[in-house]
Design a protein around this motif. Sequence first.
Motif, PDB file in Angstrom:
ATOM      1  N   SER A  27       0.808  -1.162  -0.149  1.00 22.10           N
ATOM      2  CA  SER A  27       0.142  -0.006  -0.105  1.00 22.10           C
ATOM      3  C   SER A  27       0.925   1.113   0.114  1.00 22.10           C
ATOM      4  O   SER A  27       0.598   2.418  -0.601  1.00 22.10           O
ATOM      5  CB  SER A  27      -1.079   0.110   1.364  1.00 22.10           C
ATOM      6  OG  SER A  27      -0.296   0.184   2.410  1.00 22.10           O
ATOM      7  N   GLY A  33      -5.213  -0.147  -2.104  1.00 25.94           N
ATOM      8  CA  GLY A  33      -6.297  -1.232  -1.766  1.00 25.94           C
ATOM      9  C   GLY A  33      -5.740  -2.234  -0.836  1.00 25.94           C
ATOM     10  O   GLY A  33      -6.592  -2.930  -0.215  1.00 25.94           O
ATOM     11  N   ALA A  34      -4.425  -2.406  -1.213  1.00 28.66           N
ATOM     12  CA  ALA A  34      -4.145  -3.551  -0.249  1.00 28.66           C
ATOM     13  C   ALA A  34      -4.063  -3.320   1.323  1.00 28.66           C
ATOM     14  O   ALA A  34      -4.173  -4.190   2.152  1.00 28.66           O
ATOM     15  CB  ALA A  34      -2.654  -3.900  -0.802  1.00 28.66           C
ATOM     16  N   LEU A  37      -7.360  -4.375   2.768  1.00 29.83           N
ATOM     17  CA  LEU A  37      -7.264  -5.674   3.248  1.00 29.83           C
ATOM     18  C   LEU A  37      -6.705  -5.878   4.479  1.00 29.83           C
ATOM     19  O   LEU A  37      -7.032  -6.791   5.203  1.00 29.83           O
ATOM     20  CB  LEU A  37      -6.638  -6.531   2.193  1.00 29.83           C
ATOM     21  CG  LEU A  37      -7.232  -6.657   0.803  1.00 29.83           C
ATOM     22  CD1 LEU A  37      -6.395  -7.407  -0.299  1.00 29.83           C
ATOM     23  CD2 LEU A  37      -8.672  -7.660   0.994  1.00 29.83           C
ATOM     24  N   MET A 240      -9.422  -3.713  -5.037  1.00 30.41           N
ATOM     25  CA  MET A 240      -8.961  -4.143  -3.868  1.00 30.41           C
ATOM     26  C   MET A 240      -9.800  -3.559  -2.810  1.00 30.41           C
ATOM     27  O   MET A 240      -9.873  -4.394  -1.499  1.00 30.41           O
ATOM     28  CB  MET A 240      -7.378  -3.704  -3.773  1.00 30.41           C
ATOM     29  CG  MET A 240      -6.507  -4.311  -5.026  1.00 30.41           C
ATOM     30  SD  MET A 240      -6.082  -6.024  -4.474  1.00 30.41           S
ATOM     31  CE  MET A 240      -5.032  -5.601  -2.874  1.00 30.41           C
TER      32      MET A 240
END
Length: 250
Positions: A27, A33-34, A37, A240
């Motif tokens: 990120s 978007g990671a 998560l 993501m």
Amino acid sequence: MITLFTYSFTYLDLVLVALVAVFIGMSKTGVHGAGMLAVPLLATIFGGQQSSGVLLPILVLADVMGVFYYHRHASWQHLRLLFPWAAAGVVAGTIVGSYIDDKMFKVIMAIVILVSVVVMLWLERGHKEAVPHNKTFGVATGVLGGFTSMVGNLAGTVMAVYFLSMRLPKNTFIGTTAWFFMVTNWFKVPFHVFAWHTISWNTFLLDLLTLPFILLGAVCGIWIVKRLSEKAYRWFIIGMTLVAAVFMLR
């Protein structure tokens, strides 16, 4: 069970913590978007508020890598407007977070992610001209970014909406975001230590062990970003983030 610095983990917990560090590294070098998560993954191990304290030192370590690689591409015009209002949002988030329970933390996390996905999809469908390009919008974004950063480390989606709407080029988007979060995350540390008591020496020592995985994620993020076009990059961020929202609501 394995005990590390007063924390007890299963083997699956340790795998998830390492995965979180990889996602955070990604990120900070462009795959924003990671980072979304990573939030629900860590919350399944530590709970809502406590996980935000465990995650913050990982973010601080990763921020340095992101700024080191992309520091030349920042838009200081946007940052000068955002910083003071983000600080106000952090203070507001600290106060609110002191009065809500862990279940409410998770509810706020899920709402922030889902709303951000809806707005980003709306922007991509040709409504960018409808987003205000004025100081008031920047002020509101700064406050909301600081608040959501403090309550759940979820300002990534908020700031992605703002910077995407400003139509910043890919590298400028990444560099500006990197500087914003490095300054904001360092500003948050004293509030976690002295107000919420979610960061201790044990937390910091645990997070130091994740450094190799942060580095791995940072390298992966650079590799991915170099191979995506501007349009593909924007859709990758949205995709993501949507996965993170679905995961949080499970």
